[in-house]
Design an enzyme around this catalytic site. Structure first.
Site: not given
Ligand code: SAH
Length: 222
Positions: A58
């Site tokens: 993000s």
């Molecule tokens: N917080 C992160 C950015 C996250 S992007 C950072 O600091 O870099 C969103 C993430 O959520 C992705 O990596 C995706 O694979 C994950 N995601 C999506 N659905 C999910 C689920 N049901 N459980 C766990 N992770 C999930």
């Protein structure tokens, strides 16, 4: 381009970073450790960046806006759904378990990532940045919560859900708070919600329109 110090100063000027503890976290955690090598020169530009597997880290303003909304305190137990690069989890750890405090006062971050490749990468990034004893990475679908025997103080979801997953709400202690983007999976028409558990009831507050990758899994989009 951009450097770490001027990015933090800009986010303070814009009113995104409002508290001393979030400012400290923003200054302390090195984002360059969490972005892919070829984007290192953009680590302190206020933009999301690709981290592989079609996912993104993000933008800094979004990370710190969410950290302010979470109202984090030293010693808390925090669950993050969507580890991605591990950067956001590290900023939370720097607030609930700051390097400046002795370890017996530290809280814990448990961060959950559904993608096995990203979960390993998040673990390695967090270890390199010095957070492996404060942040635990779990590779599973976190949309329905995680098998914990206790309630948690705060929950952060970093992918857009169709609605607030009931099992995640049930994981919150009384007075606990959750920050979660809710809306369509297509980056359009999502609202960032602040959810509070008050007398067992769910209180939702819309904060701002946002654009997150979709939440996958049982309570996500398929
Ligand atoms: N917080 C992160 C950015 C996250 S992007 C950072 O600091 O870099 C969103 C993430 O959520 C992705 O990596 C995706 O694979 C994950 N995601 C999506 N659905 C999910 C689920 N049901 N459980 C766990 N992770 C999930």
């Amino acid at each position: 381009m951009g450097d770490h110090k001027s990015l933090v100063e800009r986010l303070i000027r814009l009113g995104i970073i409002r508290t001393e503890k979030v400012r400290r976290a923003a200054e302390t955690v090195k984002r360059e450790i969490f972005v892919p090598k070829r984007y290192r020169n953009m680590a302190y530009v206020d933009t999301p960046l690709p981290i592989g597997e079609g996912q993104t880290i993000s933008a800094p303003h979004m990370v710190f806006m969410m950290d302010e909304l979470l109202d984090l305190e030293l010693g808390q137990l925090v669950v993050e759904i969507g580890s991605g690069s591990g950067y956001h989890a590290a900023t939370i750890a720097e607030i609930i378990a700051p390097s400046s405090e002795p370890p017996h006062r530290w809280g814990t971050v448990v961060t959950v990532e559904i993608n096995p490749i990203l979960s390993i990468q998040a673990y390695l990034n967090l270890r390199e940045a010095g957070y492996s004893s404060r942040v635990h990475v779990i590779n599973m679908d976190g949309s329905a919560g995680i098998p914990l025997r206790m309630k948690v103080d705060r929950i952060l979801v970093t992918a857009a859900a169709p609605d607030v997953p009931k099992p995640l709400f049930d994981l919150l202690r009384e007075g606990g708070k959750m920050v979660i983007p809710v809306g369509s999976p297509s980056f359009l028409g999502q609202d960032l919600l602040l959810v509070e558990r008050s007398h067992g009831r769910m209180i939702k507050k819309k904060i701002i329109e946002v654009a997150f990758v979709p939440l996958r899994g049982r309570y996500g989009w398929n």
